[in-house]
Design a protein around this motif. Structure first.
Motif, PDB file in Angstrom:
ATOM      1  N   ALA A  32       2.100  -7.201  -1.688  1.00 46.68           N
ATOM      2  CA  ALA A  32       0.706  -7.275  -2.088  1.00 46.68           C
ATOM      3  C   ALA A  32       0.089  -5.717  -1.695  1.00 46.68           C
ATOM      4  CB  ALA A  32      -0.065  -8.407  -1.562  1.00 46.68           C
ATOM      5  N   ARG A  35       1.043  -3.182  -4.116  1.00 49.83           N
ATOM      6  CA  ARG A  35       0.783  -3.190  -5.261  1.00 49.83           C
ATOM      7  C   ARG A  35      -0.774  -2.440  -5.203  1.00 49.83           C
ATOM      8  NH1 ARG A  35       0.374  -7.433 -10.092  1.00 49.83           N
ATOM      9  NH2 ARG A  35       2.085  -8.466  -8.911  1.00 49.83           N
ATOM     10  N   LEU A  36      -1.611  -2.992  -3.988  1.00 52.55           N
ATOM     11  CA  LEU A  36      -3.079  -2.656  -4.013  1.00 52.55           C
ATOM     12  C   LEU A  36      -2.927  -1.199  -3.920  1.00 52.55           C
ATOM     13  CD1 LEU A  36      -5.703  -3.653  -3.642  1.00 52.55           C
ATOM     14  CD2 LEU A  36      -5.282  -3.759  -1.234  1.00 52.55           C
TER      15      LEU A  36
END
Length: 203
Positions: A32, A35-36
């Protein structure tokens, strides 16, 4: 009974659970964060992690539970039959589940971002089920084993569970098997602190 006086098999099972749980909890957070930050994943490291799960928890850890720990408990504690049946079913499904996860990772690597969501969803489901499985073993199974097993039972289990060295859960005073040292380094280098050697998430 304190942790230091627990049978070796119990200490090994718990240490291996702790190592795997840390990786399963950390990996989705790492993905996550990447991805950010628009950071591409290290597919080689991800493959190494899934190989580790297949090589140790699935093939060694579960096998010894199913062939030694669970049958002894079935004989001594008939009331655990339903719980043991559930856990055995988890073991039976685990090998297929890790294969499907490996396939989804390969699809993401080869086919691109369109396959990322499927892998991450499968990873979340796999991790949730595995974490629940390990918690049930520790809260519903091991206490009965400690209460009912004889010294001979523990001698057999200690020999079995002490006979392999999980690279992510090395025991004090024992070096990681040289053959698996690169695997350990690859995984820990990718995962963030405090479990791995990478920078802490958000650092």
């Amino acid at each position: 009974m304190s942790a230091l006086t627990m049978p070796l098999a119990v200490r090994v099972i718990r240490a291996e659970h702790d190592a795997l749980a840390a990786m399963l909890r950390t990996l989705p957070l790492l993905l996550a964060a990447q991805r950010l930050a628009l950071v591409p994943p290290d597919f080689g490291a991800l493959r190494a992690m899934l190989f580790y799960v297949d090589e140790f928890p699935e093939r060694l850890h579960h096998k010894k539970e199913s062939e030694l720990l669970f049958p002894k408990l079935r004989a001594l504690v008939p009331g655990l039959r339903g719980t043991l049946d559930d856990l055995e079913m988890d073991h039976a499904q685990g090998e297929r589940a890790i294969r499907e996860l490996q396939h989804s990772l390969l699809a993401w690597e080869q086919m691109g971002e369109s396959r990322r969501d499927k892998f991450e969803q499968q990873l979340r489901v796999y991790s949730t089920r595995y974490l629940r499985h390990m918690k049930r073993e520790e809260t519903e199974i091991l206490p009965h084993a400690v209460r009912h097993f004889s010294a001979d039972d523990w001698a057999e289990l200690d020999e079995a569970f002490g006979g392999h060295q999980d690279p992510l859960a090395p025991r004090a005073g024992q070096a990681v098997d040289e053959a698996y040292a690169p695997l350990r380094q690859r995984i820990l280098a990718e995962l963030p602190a405090p479990f791995g050697w990478g920078p802490a998430l958000g650092a």
